[in-house]
Design an enzyme around this catalytic site. Structure first.
Site, short mmCIF file in Angstrom:
data_model
loop_
_atom_site.label_atom_id
_atom_site.label_comp_id
_atom_site.label_asym_id
_atom_site.label_seq_id
_atom_site.Cartn_x
_atom_site.Cartn_y
_atom_site.Cartn_z
N LEU A 1 0.82 -1.22 0.00
CA LEU A 1 0.00 0.00 0.00
C LEU A 1 0.85 1.27 0.00
CD1 LEU A 1 -2.83 -0.98 2.51
CD2 LEU A 1 -2.73 -1.33 0.04
N HIS B 1 -3.51 4.30 -2.42
CA HIS B 1 -4.50 3.40 -1.81
C HIS B 1 -5.17 4.10 -0.62
CE1 HIS B 1 -1.59 0.24 -3.43
NE2 HIS B 1 -2.72 -0.08 -4.02
N MET C 1 1.66 7.26 -8.17
CA MET C 1 2.03 6.29 -7.14
C MET C 1 1.57 4.90 -7.56
SD MET C 1 1.42 8.34 -3.69
CE MET C 1 2.39 9.81 -3.39
N ARG D 1 4.33 -0.90 -7.83
CA ARG D 1 5.49 -1.31 -8.63
C ARG D 1 6.65 -0.32 -8.52
NH1 ARG D 1 3.62 -5.29 -12.62
NH2 ARG D 1 1.41 -5.51 -12.26
P1 AMP Z 1 -3.78 -2.26 -6.72
O1 AMP Z 1 -3.38 -2.63 -5.33
O2 AMP Z 1 -2.67 -1.79 -7.57
O3 AMP Z 1 -4.65 -3.32 -7.36
O4 AMP Z 1 -4.72 -0.99 -6.56
C1 AMP Z 1 -5.84 -1.00 -5.72
C2 AMP Z 1 -6.67 0.22 -6.02
O5 AMP Z 1 -5.89 1.40 -5.77
C3 AMP Z 1 -7.10 0.30 -7.49
O6 AMP Z 1 -8.45 0.76 -7.54
C4 AMP Z 1 -6.13 1.30 -8.07
O7 AMP Z 1 -6.64 1.98 -9.19
C5 AMP Z 1 -5.95 2.24 -6.90
N1 AMP Z 1 -4.71 3.00 -7.04
C6 AMP Z 1 -3.47 2.52 -7.37
N2 AMP Z 1 -2.59 3.52 -7.49
C7 AMP Z 1 -3.28 4.67 -7.24
C8 AMP Z 1 -2.93 6.05 -7.23
N3 AMP Z 1 -1.70 6.46 -7.49
N4 AMP Z 1 -3.89 6.97 -6.94
C9 AMP Z 1 -5.17 6.56 -6.67
N5 AMP Z 1 -5.56 5.27 -6.67
C10 AMP Z 1 -4.64 4.34 -6.95
#
Ligand code: AMP
Length: 284
Positions: A33, A37, A188, A191
């Protein structure tokens, strides 16, 4: 904050919340996170009585097993961050809890053409995997509000389609939240942890390219502009570049000529030193 690892215990707890007519906000994540997130958690807390965050690295959405193996896992820090954000519930299921009959559920979601373009073209099966896990999680959590990031633009469109297809749209509202960026403009992402400081600085080239695309709308031919941006990214040492695309924001179909009537979004996916980064920006 309460942590649940099983569907049964989580649902027992949420049943009480439902009986009290408390609204449930849900933020599905794959962990590792960051502030992006946490911004979704903040949106959910503002709008809902109870916020549930799930952390599950979903094997069915990785078309490349090496990418899955390398996906960062920082669970202790994640729990700390969620606690500090006053998240109410964290759901940490095992693969067995999510896919009790195996991950090949046999379901095929008819998402349409948005499944096959951009991310879908480079990650075959990815969005079916995303639908599988989100459908299952929504079935478990039964939230009133779902919070997702615009950072994953195409994913948001796919989930909107999933809610439509499954009729969950009648009971769940999808909230698409803005992309949180580092001061350099770099979106953000979990990765980013795999990039060193110098690489993180180089990676801001994606954001700069998106800004450049926005500035150049209507000023030069679409394909010429895309070629220029690919060149900029190559000079910033991105390789390979999966795509630089300017598409209709509602259909994801590629545009070849400027048309002021069409809402546009630019999307980029490219590798920096083996790490695949994606980002996007509305153009008008
Ligand atoms: P992930 O853990 O990458 O699957 O992301 C979980 C949620 O967080 C998804 O809805 C992503 O689109 C959102 N998310 C990831 N990076 C960002 C960011 N930089 N700004 C806002 N939301 C994000």
């Amino acid at each position: 904050m309460i942590l649940f690892k099983t569907v049964e215990l989580l649902q027992q707890h949420l049943k009480k919340a439902n009986e009290l007519n408390q609204s449930i906000g849900f933020v599905p994540t794959m962990g590792a996170l960051h502030q992006g997130h946490l911004s979704l958690i903040a949106f959910s807390k503002k709008q809902c009585d109870i916020t549930v965050c799930s952390i599950f690295v979903n094997p069915t959405q990785f078309n490349d097993s090496k990418d899955f193996e390398k996906y960062p896992v920082t669970i202790e820090n994640d729990i700390l961050l969620l606690e500090r954000s006053n998240c109410d519930i964290v759901f940490l299921p095992s693969v067995q809890e999510i896919y009790p009959s195996g991950s090949d559920t046999g379901t095929d979601y008819p998402i349409g053409e948005i499944e096959n373009v951009l991310e879908g073209a480079f990650r075959p099966g990815h969005f079916q995997g995303v639908c599988k896990v989100v459908h299952r999680l929504l079935d478990i959590v039964r939230p009133r509000e779902l919070f997702m990031g615009q950072k994953d633009y195409q994913q948001c469109m796919v989930i909107a389609r999933l809610l439509d297809l499954t009729k969950l749209k009648q009971s769940i509202k999808l909230n698409i939240c803005p992309t949180l960026r580092a001061p350099s403009g770099l979106a953000m992402s979990s990765r980013n942890m795999r990039l060193n400081n110098e690489e993180q600085d180089q990676a801001k080239a994606i954001f700069q390219s998106l800004q450049y695309l926005r500035e150049q709308v209507n000023k030069e031919p679409v394909q010429l502009l895309i070629d220029k941006v690919e060149q900029q990214l190559t000079e910033a040492r991105f390789a390979p570049i999966d795509y630089v695309a300017i598409v209709n924001a509602n259909t994801l179909s590629v545009i070849r000529e400027w048309d002021e009537k069409i809402p546009l979004v630019a999307l980029i996916a490219a590798y920096l030193n083996g790490v695949r980064l994606i980002d996007n920006m509305p153009l008008n």
